[in-house]
Design a protein around this motif. Structure first.
Motif, PDB file in Angstrom:
ATOM      1  N   LYS A 151       0.811  -1.216   0.000  1.00  0.00           N
ATOM      2  CA  LYS A 151       0.000   0.000   0.000  1.00  0.00           C
ATOM      3  C   LYS A 151       0.847   1.270   0.000  1.00  0.00           C
ATOM      4  N   ARG A 152       2.094   1.172   0.454  1.00  0.00           N
ATOM      5  CA  ARG A 152       2.935   2.370   0.437  1.00  0.00           C
ATOM      6  C   ARG A 152       3.606   2.582  -0.913  1.00  0.00           C
ATOM      7  N   ASN A 182      -1.937  -8.287   5.574  1.00  0.00           N
ATOM      8  CA  ASN A 182      -3.266  -7.762   5.220  1.00  0.00           C
ATOM      9  C   ASN A 182      -3.385  -6.266   5.483  1.00  0.00           C
ATOM     10  N   ALA A 183      -2.726  -5.769   6.525  1.00  0.00           N
ATOM     11  CA  ALA A 183      -2.809  -4.344   6.857  1.00  0.00           C
ATOM     12  C   ALA A 183      -2.009  -3.482   5.886  1.00  0.00           C
ATOM     13  N   ASN A 216      -4.161   1.530   7.995  1.00  0.00           N
ATOM     14  CA  ASN A 216      -4.621   1.770   9.362  1.00  0.00           C
ATOM     15  C   ASN A 216      -4.060   3.110   9.830  1.00  0.00           C
ATOM     16  N   ARG A 217      -4.790   3.793  10.688  1.00  0.00           N
ATOM     17  CA  ARG A 217      -4.379   5.126  11.136  1.00  0.00           C
ATOM     18  C   ARG A 217      -2.999   5.106  11.787  1.00  0.00           C
ATOM     19  N   ASP A 218      -2.669   4.068  12.574  1.00  0.00           N
ATOM     20  CA  ASP A 218      -1.361   4.025  13.223  1.00  0.00           C
ATOM     21  C   ASP A 218      -0.232   3.901  12.197  1.00  0.00           C
ATOM     22  N   CYS A 258      -1.485   4.208  -1.900  1.00  0.00           N
ATOM     23  CA  CYS A 258      -2.865   3.732  -1.929  1.00  0.00           C
ATOM     24  C   CYS A 258      -3.833   4.888  -1.721  1.00  0.00           C
ATOM     25  N   LYS A 259      -4.937   4.812  -2.439  1.00  0.00           N
ATOM     26  CA  LYS A 259      -5.989   5.820  -2.357  1.00  0.00           C
ATOM     27  C   LYS A 259      -7.293   5.116  -2.029  1.00  0.00           C
ATOM     28  N   PRO A 260      -8.170   5.756  -1.232  1.00  0.00           N
ATOM     29  CA  PRO A 260      -9.452   5.132  -0.899  1.00  0.00           C
ATOM     30  C   PRO A 260     -10.304   4.880  -2.145  1.00  0.00           C
ATOM     31  N   VAL A 261     -11.202   3.928  -2.045  1.00  0.00           N
ATOM     32  CA  VAL A 261     -12.135   3.622  -3.141  1.00  0.00           C
ATOM     33  C   VAL A 261     -12.904   4.887  -3.471  1.00  0.00           C
TER      34      VAL A 261
END
Length: 137
Positions: A35-36, A67-68, A111-113, A127-130
């Motif tokens: 995701k990064r 998964n995270a 995840n926020r953390d 990564c970008k939100p849907v």
């Protein structure tokens, strides 16, 4: 004084060493994107090797971490052999990463953390939100 030939040979051997460390998916099924950075690998590869571009994410710590920090939702693939010289690598913004196979667009959220950790390190993520536009990946 080193000759131009010696310098060129050293540069070529350094490039070969970087290519030897490049990551490519070992199978066509079960591919996920970090995701990064967008690096594409299988779940098994992420579990055993983590992400070479993002060792601080500790992706190899277990399935929950895989998964995270990875997603199966991505568009396109781009194999990058020389990120610093590739216009395609610059276009998808992976020119600062290692050689490998990258997703063109990555969909998902961290995840926020994890986001806070990346922000504290001064790092961006791909990564970008849907539903968001992918123009600024």
């Amino acid at each position: 004084i080193p000759s131009c030939v010696e310098e060129e040979e050293e540069e070529v051997s350094q490039q070969l060493a970087e290519l030897a460390g490049s990551a490519a998916p070992s199978a066509l099924r079960g591919i996920r994107a970090c995701k990064r950075c967008g690096l594409l690998k299988t779940v098994e590869q992420f579990m055993t090797e983590g992400c070479e571009n993002c060792p601080f994410l500790d992706i190899a710590d277990g399935p929950e971490r895989v998964n995270a920090c990875t997603t199966a939702f991505y568009e396109g693939q781009c194999a990058v052999m020389d990120p610093r010289e590739s216009w395609a690598a610059k276009w998808i913004r992976v020119d600062g990463f290692l050689p490998g196979v990258y997703a063109i667009h990555v969909t998902g959220t961290l995840n926020r953390d994890i986001e806070e950790d990346l922000e504290n390190r001064g790092l961006r993520w791909r990564c970008k939100p849907v539903g968001s536009t992918n123009t600024d990946t």
